[in-house]
Design a protein around this motif. Sequence first.
Motif, short mmCIF file in Angstrom:
data_model
loop_
_atom_site.label_atom_id
_atom_site.label_comp_id
_atom_site.label_asym_id
_atom_site.label_seq_id
_atom_site.Cartn_x
_atom_site.Cartn_y
_atom_site.Cartn_z
N SER A 260 0.76 -1.19 -0.03
CA SER A 260 0.19 0.00 -0.11
C SER A 260 1.02 1.31 0.16
N VAL A 261 0.59 2.15 -0.90
CA VAL A 261 1.50 3.38 -0.87
C VAL A 261 0.40 4.51 -0.39
N PRO A 262 1.12 5.38 0.39
CA PRO A 262 0.52 6.69 1.12
C PRO A 262 -0.43 7.28 0.32
N CYS A 263 -0.33 7.27 -1.20
CA CYS A 263 -1.45 7.94 -1.81
C CYS A 263 -2.77 7.21 -1.68
N GLY A 264 -2.84 5.91 -1.14
CA GLY A 264 -3.86 5.33 -1.18
C GLY A 264 -4.15 4.07 -2.44
N LYS A 265 -2.78 4.02 -3.21
CA LYS A 265 -2.96 2.90 -4.06
C LYS A 265 -2.44 1.79 -3.65
N ARG A 266 -2.83 0.68 -4.21
CA ARG A 266 -2.41 -0.82 -3.68
C ARG A 266 -1.68 -1.13 -4.92
N ILE A 267 -0.22 -1.47 -4.72
CA ILE A 267 0.62 -2.02 -6.02
C ILE A 267 1.15 -3.44 -5.89
N GLN A 268 1.43 -3.90 -7.14
CA GLN A 268 1.79 -5.20 -7.03
C GLN A 268 3.31 -5.30 -7.55
N VAL A 269 4.36 -5.62 -6.55
CA VAL A 269 5.64 -5.57 -6.88
C VAL A 269 6.22 -7.00 -6.97
N PRO A 270 7.57 -6.99 -7.54
CA PRO A 270 7.99 -8.36 -7.52
C PRO A 270 8.45 -8.93 -6.24
N PHE A 271 8.53 -10.25 -5.87
CA PHE A 271 9.11 -10.83 -4.78
C PHE A 271 9.85 -11.87 -5.19
N ASP A 272 10.98 -11.30 -5.39
CA ASP A 272 12.21 -11.99 -6.28
C ASP A 272 13.63 -12.29 -5.54
N GLN A 273 13.50 -13.15 -4.42
CA GLN A 273 14.62 -13.25 -3.94
C GLN A 273 14.65 -14.59 -3.16
N ILE A 274 15.72 -15.29 -2.93
CA ILE A 274 15.90 -16.43 -2.08
C ILE A 274 15.60 -16.25 -0.50
N ILE A 275 14.46 -16.54 0.15
CA ILE A 275 14.26 -16.41 1.37
C ILE A 275 14.54 -17.26 2.23
N ILE A 276 15.51 -16.92 3.26
CA ILE A 276 15.94 -18.26 4.18
C ILE A 276 15.56 -17.84 5.54
N PHE A 277 14.98 -19.00 6.20
CA PHE A 277 14.59 -18.95 7.44
C PHE A 277 15.46 -19.72 8.24
N SER A 278 16.27 -18.92 9.37
CA SER A 278 17.27 -19.66 9.99
C SER A 278 16.68 -19.51 11.60
N THR A 279 16.70 -20.85 12.03
CA THR A 279 16.13 -21.00 13.41
C THR A 279 16.69 -22.11 14.08
N ASN A 280 16.85 -22.02 15.37
CA ASN A 280 17.50 -23.05 16.22
C ASN A 280 16.39 -23.81 16.74
N LEU A 281 15.16 -23.60 16.58
CA LEU A 281 13.83 -24.46 16.85
C LEU A 281 13.51 -25.38 15.76
N GLU A 282 12.62 -26.28 16.08
CA GLU A 282 12.36 -27.35 15.07
C GLU A 282 11.23 -26.70 14.27
N PRO A 283 11.47 -26.58 12.81
CA PRO A 283 10.31 -25.94 12.00
C PRO A 283 8.97 -26.45 12.15
N ARG A 284 8.68 -27.56 12.28
CA ARG A 284 7.38 -28.53 12.62
C ARG A 284 6.82 -27.49 14.03
N ASP A 285 7.34 -27.34 14.72
CA ASP A 285 6.69 -26.82 15.98
C ASP A 285 6.59 -25.10 15.91
N LEU A 286 6.87 -24.63 14.82
CA LEU A 286 6.54 -23.27 14.30
C LEU A 286 5.74 -22.94 13.59
N VAL A 287 5.53 -23.79 12.49
CA VAL A 287 4.53 -23.37 11.41
C VAL A 287 3.70 -24.62 10.86
N ASP A 288 2.76 -24.44 10.40
CA ASP A 288 1.81 -25.38 9.95
C ASP A 288 2.11 -26.21 8.68
N ALA A 289 1.49 -27.03 8.33
CA ALA A 289 1.80 -27.74 6.85
C ALA A 289 1.79 -26.89 5.68
#
Length: 393
Positions: free
Chosen positions: A268-297
């Motif tokens: 959302s842009v302050p002018c009130g417009k909602r824009i579509q932008v690229p989500f183009d990256q490798i996203i890495i979740f680093s954790t000491n916890l067990e993933p199954r205990d954090l997120v659902d299937a």
Amino acid sequence: FLLARGSTEGRRVAQSLCLPFSLLAPIFGDLKALQLVAYRNSTSMGDYEYILTDVGRERARRYSEECTYFGAAPVSLQDYVRSIKAQTITNFNATVADLRRAFSDLIINDTMLRRLGPAINSGRGMFLFGPPGNGKTSIAERITGCFGSTIYVPKAIGIDGDIIRVFDPVIHERVDESPSASGLMNESKVDSRWIKIRRPTVIAGGELTMEELEIRQNQTTRICEAPMQLKSNCGTLVIDDFGRQRLQVVELLNRWIVPLEKRFDFLSVPCGKRIQVPFDQIIIFSTNLEPRDLVDAAFLRRIPYKIPVPDPTLEEFHKLFALVSSRLGFTYEKRAVDYLLAKHYAPSKRPLRACQPRDILLQVKYYCQYLGQPSRLTPDAIDFACENYFSVM
């Protein structure tokens, strides 16, 4: 720009706006005809020193109340989207040699490389999980280096009057252009509104909040700041210590569950417009916890690669000591490490961690500096370091 500087040559205005002077020259003529600017002096190459008139100063003040930005001219959203498509990480396939180059300063075994390689080439998200201190963050920080290239990012994007800053000198490492590509007389065909940087690696830790994932506007300057996922496009976004953020895990997952699958995001842009932008990256979740205990299937399905980062083997532990010793000015001595393992690890069955060689050697280094001795892994220095380091572990 003229309101802030008082008076300056037209080519300096062009340099600040990152536009060619030949494009601005007729605009200066129009401003002069409207009596918004006046000539103060003539300069070389048909240029003039410009100064605001009273009418021009009043108009500039009104403009600054709307937005104080007067840097590089913003690029359009359409041009930004096209640039991401042209520079996307999915155009690259990392090989074994690329991974070995990127991780050359770490001890990474072939099994870990075999797991990381396909995950990196997918351009999708991954979980790095395992005990603390085994190098999950260090691995994540170097993944962008597997692509070994640079990209161009705009200094700012303009959307219906809102200015969104994309280039961030804290995050982005600028790559200097050749000297001929700069200067007041530059008339090259390179668009200087874009900056050449190394593919970005953006790291967010426990301080991450939901506000940092949206466009934020400074209420005083009226200038907007791009969210971190926009700044990490064509690179890597690392969510470190996942599960320990100030915001609820479910909020973060709900925010990104669609972008992770569709590879685009809505902002959302302050002018009130909602824009579509690229989500183009490798996203890495680093954790000491067990993933199954954090997120659902449903969320785990959208993160196709779950890669454990285990404790180092005994052989790798010795290699780590040898690697860090050379960096810190020690001479690696196997018998000193054997003494450390026999006295401070074996009796308590203490697990090996990849961070421990560095941490222990630093303790020894400062101990030797205090005593005015050469840096050496003596039994006395090892005992002192371990007494401090493992006192509550």
